[in-house]
Design a protein around this motif. Structure first.
Motif, PDB file in Angstrom:
ATOM      1  N   VAL A  43       3.447  25.933  32.220  1.00 20.13           N
ATOM      2  CA  VAL A  43       3.583  26.437  33.441  1.00 20.13           C
ATOM      3  C   VAL A  43       2.108  26.825  34.045  1.00 20.13           C
ATOM      4  O   VAL A  43       1.227  27.284  33.113  1.00 20.13           O
ATOM      5  N   SER A  44       1.926  27.052  35.326  1.00 21.75           N
ATOM      6  CA  SER A  44       0.786  27.597  35.615  1.00 21.75           C
ATOM      7  C   SER A  44       0.683  29.248  35.136  1.00 21.75           C
ATOM      8  O   SER A  44       1.722  29.893  34.741  1.00 21.75           O
ATOM      9  N   GLU A  45      -0.485  29.580  35.056  1.00 22.58           N
ATOM     10  CA  GLU A  45      -0.969  31.137  34.988  1.00 22.58           C
ATOM     11  C   GLU A  45      -0.038  31.915  35.696  1.00 22.58           C
ATOM     12  O   GLU A  45       0.485  32.923  35.241  1.00 22.58           O
ATOM     13  N   GLU A  46      -0.064  31.818  37.007  1.00 23.45           N
ATOM     14  CA  GLU A  46       0.571  32.530  38.001  1.00 23.45           C
ATOM     15  C   GLU A  46       2.091  32.629  37.586  1.00 23.45           C
ATOM     16  O   GLU A  46       2.883  33.660  37.511  1.00 23.45           O
ATOM     17  N   VAL A  47       2.775  31.394  37.377  1.00 24.96           N
ATOM     18  CA  VAL A  47       4.014  31.352  36.930  1.00 24.96           C
ATOM     19  C   VAL A  47       4.427  32.113  35.826  1.00 24.96           C
ATOM     20  O   VAL A  47       5.522  32.819  35.590  1.00 24.96           O
ATOM     21  N   GLU A  48       3.474  31.998  34.818  1.00 28.15           N
ATOM     22  CA  GLU A  48       3.702  32.687  33.558  1.00 28.15           C
ATOM     23  C   GLU A  48       3.563  33.868  33.522  1.00 28.15           C
ATOM     24  O   GLU A  48       4.510  34.814  32.979  1.00 28.15           O
ATOM     25  N   LEU A  49       2.656  34.662  34.462  1.00 27.92           N
ATOM     26  CA  LEU A  49       2.633  35.951  34.589  1.00 27.92           C
ATOM     27  C   LEU A  49       3.872  36.517  35.396  1.00 27.92           C
ATOM     28  O   LEU A  49       4.208  37.592  35.253  1.00 27.92           O
ATOM     29  N   ALA A  50       4.209  35.948  36.333  1.00 29.58           N
ATOM     30  CA  ALA A  50       5.445  36.260  37.234  1.00 29.58           C
ATOM     31  C   ALA A  50       6.887  36.242  36.384  1.00 29.58           C
ATOM     32  O   ALA A  50       7.658  36.807  36.630  1.00 29.58           O
ATOM     33  N   GLY A  51       6.840  35.176  35.513  1.00 31.34           N
ATOM     34  CA  GLY A  51       8.039  34.875  34.619  1.00 31.34           C
ATOM     35  C   GLY A  51       8.765  33.636  35.075  1.00 31.34           C
ATOM     36  O   GLY A  51       8.843  33.563  36.300  1.00 31.34           O
ATOM     37  N   CYS A  52       9.125  32.974  34.132  1.00 29.51           N
ATOM     38  CA  CYS A  52       9.740  31.770  34.707  1.00 29.51           C
ATOM     39  C   CYS A  52      11.036  31.861  35.252  1.00 29.51           C
ATOM     40  O   CYS A  52      11.659  30.988  36.182  1.00 29.51           O
ATOM     41  N   ASP A  53      11.697  33.051  34.954  1.00 32.06           N
ATOM     42  CA  ASP A  53      13.244  33.310  35.518  1.00 32.06           C
ATOM     43  C   ASP A  53      12.819  33.444  37.257  1.00 32.06           C
ATOM     44  O   ASP A  53      13.706  32.739  37.968  1.00 32.06           O
ATOM     45  N   SER A  54      12.128  34.137  37.653  1.00 30.33           N
ATOM     46  CA  SER A  54      11.644  34.165  39.203  1.00 30.33           C
ATOM     47  C   SER A  54      11.108  32.914  39.762  1.00 30.33           C
ATOM     48  O   SER A  54      11.647  32.482  40.637  1.00 30.33           O
ATOM     49  N   ALA A  55      10.180  32.458  39.172  1.00 27.20           N
ATOM     50  CA  ALA A  55       9.637  31.306  39.745  1.00 27.20           C
ATOM     51  C   ALA A  55      10.226  29.984  39.509  1.00 27.20           C
ATOM     52  O   ALA A  55      10.354  29.253  40.588  1.00 27.20           O
ATOM     53  N   LYS A  56      11.206  29.792  38.624  1.00 24.98           N
ATOM     54  CA  LYS A  56      11.946  28.506  38.350  1.00 24.98           C
ATOM     55  C   LYS A  56      13.256  28.764  38.912  1.00 24.98           C
ATOM     56  O   LYS A  56      14.194  27.784  39.252  1.00 24.98           O
ATOM     57  N   HIS A  57      13.927  30.043  38.557  1.00 19.20           N
ATOM     58  CA  HIS A  57      15.247  30.020  39.002  1.00 19.20           C
ATOM     59  C   HIS A  57      15.711  31.165  39.966  1.00 19.20           C
ATOM     60  O   HIS A  57      16.830  31.426  40.407  1.00 19.20           O
ATOM     61  N   GLY A  58      14.746  31.666  40.727  1.00 24.00           N
ATOM     62  CA  GLY A  58      15.037  32.384  42.008  1.00 24.00           C
ATOM     63  C   GLY A  58      15.181  33.884  41.793  1.00 24.00           C
ATOM     64  O   GLY A  58      15.678  34.370  42.957  1.00 24.00           O
ATOM     65  N   GLY A  59      14.966  34.305  40.576  1.00 28.16           N
ATOM     66  CA  GLY A  59      15.585  35.716  40.421  1.00 28.16           C
ATOM     67  C   GLY A  59      15.173  36.192  39.031  1.00 28.16           C
ATOM     68  O   GLY A  59      15.186  35.606  38.071  1.00 28.16           O
ATOM     69  N   PRO A  60      15.163  37.574  38.554  1.00 28.89           N
ATOM     70  CA  PRO A  60      14.803  37.921  37.424  1.00 28.89           C
ATOM     71  C   PRO A  60      16.062  37.770  36.711  1.00 28.89           C
ATOM     72  O   PRO A  60      17.247  37.495  36.879  1.00 28.89           O
ATOM     73  N   ALA A  61      15.835  37.336  35.300  1.00 33.24           N
ATOM     74  CA  ALA A  61      17.168  37.293  34.221  1.00 33.24           C
ATOM     75  C   ALA A  61      17.832  38.551  34.092  1.00 33.24           C
ATOM     76  O   ALA A  61      19.056  38.526  34.033  1.00 33.24           O
ATOM     77  N   TYR A  62      16.915  39.707  34.321  1.00 38.41           N
ATOM     78  CA  TYR A  62      17.778  40.897  34.170  1.00 38.41           C
ATOM     79  C   TYR A  62      17.533  41.886  35.309  1.00 38.41           C
ATOM     80  O   TYR A  62      16.453  42.375  35.443  1.00 38.41           O
ATOM     81  N   GLN A  63      18.368  42.018  35.746  1.00 41.66           N
ATOM     82  CA  GLN A  63      18.634  42.871  37.201  1.00 41.66           C
ATOM     83  C   GLN A  63      17.980  44.450  37.199  1.00 41.66           C
ATOM     84  O   GLN A  63      17.355  44.767  38.056  1.00 41.66           O
ATOM     85  N   ASP A  64      18.148  44.895  35.912  1.00 43.96           N
ATOM     86  CA  ASP A  64      17.573  46.238  35.692  1.00 43.96           C
ATOM     87  C   ASP A  64      16.139  46.301  35.392  1.00 43.96           C
ATOM     88  O   ASP A  64      15.426  47.466  35.644  1.00 43.96           O
ATOM     89  N   ILE A  65      15.435  45.168  35.151  1.00 44.82           N
ATOM     90  CA  ILE A  65      14.197  45.069  35.153  1.00 44.82           C
ATOM     91  C   ILE A  65      13.366  44.463  36.301  1.00 44.82           C
ATOM     92  O   ILE A  65      13.189  43.507  36.761  1.00 44.82           O
ATOM     93  N   SER A  66      12.629  45.645  37.185  1.00 47.05           N
ATOM     94  CA  SER A  66      12.073  45.037  38.408  1.00 47.05           C
ATOM     95  C   SER A  66      10.762  44.492  38.106  1.00 47.05           C
ATOM     96  O   SER A  66      10.184  43.286  38.466  1.00 47.05           O
ATOM     97  N   ALA A  67       9.989  45.210  37.063  1.00 51.54           N
ATOM     98  CA  ALA A  67       8.683  44.514  36.823  1.00 51.54           C
ATOM     99  C   ALA A  67       8.241  44.969  35.413  1.00 51.54           C
ATOM    100  O   ALA A  67       8.557  46.060  34.875  1.00 51.54           O
ATOM    101  N   VAL A  68       7.345  44.195  34.708  1.00 45.88           N
ATOM    102  CA  VAL A  68       6.949  44.335  33.450  1.00 45.88           C
ATOM    103  C   VAL A  68       5.428  44.777  33.331  1.00 45.88           C
ATOM    104  O   VAL A  68       4.735  43.971  34.356  1.00 45.88           O
ATOM    105  N   ASP A  69       5.221  45.799  32.851  1.00 40.72           N
ATOM    106  CA  ASP A  69       3.828  46.079  32.666  1.00 40.72           C
ATOM    107  C   ASP A  69       3.052  45.245  31.804  1.00 40.72           C
ATOM    108  O   ASP A  69       3.121  44.930  30.782  1.00 40.72           O
ATOM    109  N   ALA A  70       2.084  44.415  32.550  1.00 42.65           N
ATOM    110  CA  ALA A  70       1.532  43.414  31.911  1.00 42.65           C
ATOM    111  C   ALA A  70       0.342  44.010  30.843  1.00 42.65           C
ATOM    112  O   ALA A  70       0.001  43.125  30.172  1.00 42.65           O
ATOM    113  N   THR A  71       0.076  45.366  30.736  1.00 45.53           N
ATOM    114  CA  THR A  71      -0.734  45.691  29.721  1.00 45.53           C
ATOM    115  C   THR A  71       0.069  46.304  28.469  1.00 45.53           C
ATOM    116  O   THR A  71      -0.468  46.531  27.589  1.00 45.53           O
ATOM    117  N   ALA A  72       1.433  46.291  28.806  1.00 43.64           N
ATOM    118  CA  ALA A  72       2.188  46.687  27.663  1.00 43.64           C
ATOM    119  C   ALA A  72       2.184  45.659  26.493  1.00 43.64           C
ATOM    120  O   ALA A  72       2.145  44.351  26.798  1.00 43.64           O
TER     121      ALA A  72
END
Length: 163
Positions: free
Chosen positions: A126-155
Motif C-alpha cells: 500500500v502507499s505510505e499514506e495508507v500505511e501511516l493512516a492504517g489500512c483499516d481506515s483507508a480500506k474499510h472506512g473506519g478504525p478497527a478499534y473504536q477506542d483508539i482515535s490516533a496512534v502516536d507515530a513516534t511511539a
C-alpha cells in the motif's frame, strides 16, 4: 505417533524453535506481525523433523511393504522404520528431511512468483499514506478499534523492537 515423553520434548523444543524464529524475523527486520513464519514455517519444519526422531515402533509403517528401502544387503525385510531415538535406521528421518526440502522449495518458488507478479503490477504494498493512516481506515472506512482515535507515530511499535 510419539509417546507422552516425546510429546513433551516436541513441545519444549518447539517453544525454542518458535522463539528463535520470531527473534530472527525481528533481527532481519521482516514485517511479520502475526509471527506466521515462526509458527507455521519454523515450527512446522520442526514438527516434520520430530517424527524422524521420535516416531514409536508401534505406529511405524514406512517404508511400505515391498519397498527396497526396507531391505538389508541380503534382501531380508527389516520392517518399517521408526524414530532415531528408538533405534530407527534413519530412513524415516531421511524421508522427513526430503519432504521438508520439497515443501520449502515449492512454497518458496510459488511465493517468489506471486510476490514478483504483485510487485510488477504495482500492488505489492500500500502507499505510505495508507500505511501511516492504517489500512483499516483507508480500506474499510473506519478504525478497527473504536477506542483508539490516533496512534502516536513516534511511539515504538511492537514489530520494531530489538531482538
Amino acid at each position: 505417533t510419539v509417546d507422552p515423553w516425546g510429546a513433551i520434548l516436541c513441545g519444549c523444543v518447539g517453544a525454542w524453535v518458535y522463539h528463535s524464529a520470531s527473534c530472527l524475523m525481528l533481527k532481519l527486520r521482516v514485517d511479520d506481525p502475526l509471527d506466521a513464519f515462526a509458527v507455521h514455517g519454523a515450527c512446522g519444519i520442526w514438527g516434520c523433523l520430530a517424527v524422524g526422531f521420535l516416531a514409536t515402533p508401534a505406529y511405524a509403517y514406512t517404508p511400505a511393504q515391498g519397498s527396497p528401502w526396507r531391505l538389508d544387503s541380503d534382501g531380508q525385510d527389516l520392517g518399517p522404520d521408526y524414530g532415531l531415538f528408538y533405534g530407527g535406521r534413519g530412513t524415516l528421518l531421511a524421508a522427513q528431511v526430503s519432504s521438508v526440502l520439497i515443501l520449502v522449495s515449492w512454497v518458496g518458488g510459488c511465493s517468489a512468483i506471486l510476490f514478483f507478479s504483485l510487485r510488477r503490477a504495482g500492488i505489492f504494498r500500500v502507499s505510505e499514506e495508507v500505511e501511516l493512516a492504517g489500512c483499516d481506515s483507508a480500506k474499510h472506512g473506519g478504525p478497527a478499534y473504536q477506542d483508539i482515535s490516533a496512534v502516536d507515530a513516534t511511539a515504538p511499535q511492537p514489530n520494531t523492537r530489538k531482538a
